[in-house]
Enzyme design. Structure first.
Site, PDB file in Angstrom:
ATOM      1  CD  GLU A  78       6.296   7.842  -1.346  1.00  4.64           C
ATOM      2  OE1 GLU A  78       5.941   9.005  -1.627  1.00  4.64           O
ATOM      3  OE2 GLU A  78       6.260   7.384  -0.192  1.00  4.64           O
TER       4      GLU A  78
ATOM      5  CG  ASP B 241      10.042  10.083  -2.059  1.00  6.57           C
ATOM      6  OD1 ASP B 241       9.394  11.153  -2.027  1.00  6.57           O
ATOM      7  OD2 ASP B 241       9.502   8.961  -2.019  1.00  6.57           O
TER       8      ASP B 241
ATOM      9  CB  THR C 235       9.895  18.091  -0.422  1.00  4.87           C
ATOM     10  OG1 THR C 235       9.379  18.462   0.859  1.00  4.87           O
ATOM     11  CG2 THR C 235      11.299  18.663  -0.561  1.00  4.87           C
TER      12      THR C 235
ATOM     13  CE  LYS D  38       8.125  17.547   6.297  1.00  6.64           C
ATOM     14  NZ  LYS D  38       6.709  17.314   6.302  1.00  6.64           N
TER      15      LYS D  38
ATOM     16  CE  LYS E 247       9.328   7.869   1.061  1.00  4.01           C
ATOM     17  NZ  LYS E 247       8.854   9.265   0.768  1.00  4.01           N
ATOM     18  N   GLY E 248       4.500   8.130   3.505  1.00  2.71           N
ATOM     19  CA  GLY E 248       3.164   7.685   3.142  1.00  2.71           C
ATOM     20  C   GLY E 248       2.072   8.672   3.468  1.00  2.71           C
ATOM     21  N   GLY E 249       2.453   9.882   3.883  1.00  2.52           N
ATOM     22  CA  GLY E 249       1.442  10.904   4.136  1.00  2.52           C
ATOM     23  C   GLY E 249       0.619  11.218   2.898  1.00  2.52           C
TER      24      GLY E 249
END
Length: 219
Positions: free
Chosen positions: A103, A81, A31, A121, A94-96
């Site tokens: 981040e 983000d 994104t 999401k 987060k962290g895919g």
């Protein structure tokens, strides 16, 4: 409307959060890629940026944006983000894309965290998406043992070395009842760099795209 089109929609909406002067924090992921492409497409002026990944830095520099070292910046206004999951309290996984530590650093420096996502999401409870934990390689085994003691199923992410030279353990089917408490517990395991729970520093504004347009929620 495809998921790519939803991402483009919310990316365009996020352009309003670019400061007229000063530094913009830019995250990572698909994104955010759309967001950077929108900056270029609509010729939005960005004085300077800080970036959460090497890939993001290269993308920003390719469209003429100066990327600063975070040590030369201090605090700034907006960090933009995405999220792999976000709940009704704006806690996130987060962290895919394996950029969770950088981040989290960039998010901690910002006055406002603007999360951009599509409606897929949004969740009622975090954990269906595998929770990433960045670990120092020499600690992978002992960290895995400690995570199993928490009821997690840690799986080493194949062919993944982070921008920090570390590895990722993905906790599969690990539903999270108390994101803040779990963030503290996992972060306190020796050898963990950080966990991909963004609960203590959660989003302040959520922009999420649906087939009917972009919705905005503010805590």
């Amino acid at each position: 409307m495809t998921q790519d089109e939803l991402k483009e929609l919310v990316a365009k909406e996020a352009l309003e959060f670019i400061p007229k002067s000063g530094v913009l924090g830019v995250g990572s992921g698909s994104t955010v890629v759309k967001f950077i492409e929108a900056i270029a497409k609509y010729k939005i002026k960005v004085d300077a940026a800080v970036s959460s990944s090497i890939k993001t830095t290269h993308m920003l520099e390719d469209i003429g944006i100066r990327v600063l070292d975070t040590n030369d910046v201090g605090e700034y206004e907006f960090y933009i983000d995405g999220a792999d999951e976000i709940d009704e309290n704006f806690h996130m996984i987060k962290g895919g894309g394996a950029c969770l530590t950088r981040e989290k650093i960039c998010a901690s420096m910002a006055s406002k965290f603007i999360c951009i996502a599509d409606e897929s999401k949004l969740v009622t409870q975090l954990g269906k998406f595998a929770l990433p934990v960045e670990v120092i390689p020499m600690a992978r085994k002992i960290v895995s043992i400690r995570l199993k003691e928490l009821g997690a199923n840690p799986v080493l992410r194949a062919n993944c070395i982070t921008d920090n030279g570390c590895e990722i353990l993905d906790l599969q089917d690990f539903m999270i009842e108390d994101p803040i408490a779990m963030e503290n517990i996992i972060n306190n395991i020796p050898g963990v760099v950080t966990v991909g729970l963004f609960a203590k520093r959660k989003a302040d504004v959520l922009l999420y795209a649906t087939k009917d347009g972009v919705n905005r929620k503010v805590l």
